[in-house]
Design a protein around this motif. Structure first.
Motif, PDB file in Angstrom:
ATOM      1  N   VAL A   1       0.834  -1.210   0.000  1.00 54.42           N
ATOM      2  CA  VAL A   1       0.000   0.000   0.000  1.00 54.42           C
ATOM      3  C   VAL A   1       0.859   1.246   0.000  1.00 54.42           C
ATOM      4  O   VAL A   1       0.655   2.174  -0.797  1.00 54.42           O
ATOM      5  CB  VAL A   1      -0.956  -0.011   1.207  1.00 54.42           C
ATOM      6  N   PHE A   2       1.845   1.303   0.890  1.00 53.24           N
ATOM      7  CA  PHE A   2       2.684   2.496   0.972  1.00 53.24           C
ATOM      8  C   PHE A   2       3.527   2.680  -0.283  1.00 53.24           C
ATOM      9  O   PHE A   2       3.752   3.815  -0.713  1.00 53.24           O
ATOM     10  CB  PHE A   2       3.586   2.422   2.206  1.00 53.24           C
ATOM     11  N   PHE A   3       3.988   1.584  -0.881  1.00 54.33           N
ATOM     12  CA  PHE A   3       4.795   1.726  -2.091  1.00 54.33           C
ATOM     13  C   PHE A   3       3.934   2.063  -3.299  1.00 54.33           C
ATOM     14  O   PHE A   3       4.429   2.675  -4.261  1.00 54.33           O
ATOM     15  CB  PHE A   3       5.587   0.442  -2.368  1.00 54.33           C
ATOM     16  N   SER A   4       2.660   1.688  -3.274  1.00 57.54           N
ATOM     17  CA  SER A   4       1.796   1.939  -4.430  1.00 57.54           C
ATOM     18  C   SER A   4       1.650   3.425  -4.717  1.00 57.54           C
ATOM     19  O   SER A   4       1.447   3.826  -5.871  1.00 57.54           O
ATOM     20  CB  SER A   4       0.416   1.313  -4.206  1.00 57.54           C
ATOM     21  N   TRP A   5       1.762   4.276  -3.703  1.00 54.43           N
ATOM     22  CA  TRP A   5       1.658   5.721  -3.942  1.00 54.43           C
ATOM     23  C   TRP A   5       2.800   6.211  -4.819  1.00 54.43           C
ATOM     24  O   TRP A   5       2.627   7.157  -5.591  1.00 54.43           O
ATOM     25  CB  TRP A   5       1.678   6.480  -2.620  1.00 54.43           C
ATOM     26  N   ALA A   6       3.979   5.591  -4.694  1.00 59.68           N
ATOM     27  CA  ALA A   6       5.153   6.066  -5.432  1.00 59.68           C
ATOM     28  C   ALA A   6       5.028   5.855  -6.932  1.00 59.68           C
ATOM     29  O   ALA A   6       5.733   6.517  -7.703  1.00 59.68           O
ATOM     30  CB  ALA A   6       6.411   5.364  -4.917  1.00 59.68           C
TER      31      ALA A   6
END
Length: 292
Positions: free
Chosen positions: A104-109
């Motif tokens: 989830v956190f990496f998907s923003w990048a």
């Protein structure tokens, strides 16, 4: 025989060297040459030497854009480093839940800067934005994040931290997984507390990763452009105009390619100087310890 092997090796790397020269070396040298000329998009121009650089040092708009760039970089890099390290420590687990949150956190990048600015425009707009709605529901006036001169740079910083946190988090996760478990077990046998373990084992073991994250993010944020252009267009009154936005406006708004190239060379030297300073100040001692 040795010379034949050398020539064969050069033939193997020749395609890469040719492509590297066309894509990077030639544009770099051509940019230096353009910075020494007064030229626009359609004319041949003429040689002015250091005239563009002298004009830039007396240009208050360029000076303000550099100050804005440094300010937003100082807001972003420490916060991004701390938050990404905290997330890495929290998600350094083997559970499925931790794996989901890492994704989830990496998907923003992987979002484009256009989608990022659309999301945060809906968040920060004082009239129709989510934060404005929450402020009104609590009986207070919404803050003008995108139109207030003292709030626009923090708004850009918050937007960029949210967008960029995934990649440094993965770097810290990779660094954490390289730390031997024996070190933590030995610390537990010595009755070391969590903070002692963190400062005496985790932070020294992550020093190389920490230096890498700071250097990469500093170089990246000194080139901040899309958020400033799409969220605020450099406003209000140039309060969020960054150095790269100044380059864009000069080159494609005023068609002054030589002037923009001179500004680009100055920004390149600033990024190079800051990166090398960070390396010598924090990176070299790590290498010295590794050599021992």
């Amino acid at each position: 025989m040795t010379s034949e092997r050398d020539w064969r090796g050069l033939l193997f790397v020749a395609p890469f060297l040719l492509l590297y020269s066309i894509i990077l070396i030639f544009p770099l040298l051509h940019g230096v040459w353009l910075s020494l000329n007064q030229v626009d998009l359609f004319g041949a121009g003429h040689f002015v030497g250091a005239g563009n650089y002298v004009d830039l040092f007396h240009d208050p708009v360029f000076g303000t854009s550099l100050v804005n760039t440094f300010e937003v970089t100082l807001m972003i890099v420490p916060a991004l480093t701390v938050i990404s390290l905290a997330l890495a420590l929290a998600l350094n687990r083997g559970s499925k839940c931790a794996a989901v949150f890492r994704g989830v956190f990496f998907s923003w990048a992987v979002l484009s800067v256009t989608i990022l600015t659309l999301i945060w425009r809906f968040m920060l707009a004082p009239d129709a934005g989510l934060l404005g709605f929450l402020a009104k529901s609590l009986g207070s006036e919404p803050l003008p994040f995108l139109s207030g001169e003292h709030l626009v740079l923090p708004a850009l910083a918050i937007t960029t931290v949210w967008w960029s946190v995934g990649f440094p988090m993965l770097l810290f996760l990779a660094g954490l997984q390289q730390i031997p478990e024996d070190m933590y077990e030995a610390a537990a046998l010595d009755n070391a507390g969590p903070w002692t373990t963190f400062w005496r084992i985790t932070v020294p073991s992550l020093r190389r990763t920490l230096v890498l994250v700071i250097m990469l993010q500093t170089a990246a944020q000194l080139q901040l452009f899309g958020q400033s252009q799409l969220l605020t267009a450099g406003g209000p009154s140039g309060a969020s105009r960054t150095a790269v936005l100044f380059l864009f406006e000069t080159a494609f708004g005023r068609w002054e390619l030589g002037y923009a190239s001179a500004a680009a060379e100055i920004l390149f030297l600033i990024i190079l100087a800051v990166t090398l300073t960070q390396y010598w100040a924090t990176g070299r001692p790590t290498g010295a310890q590794g050599g021992r």
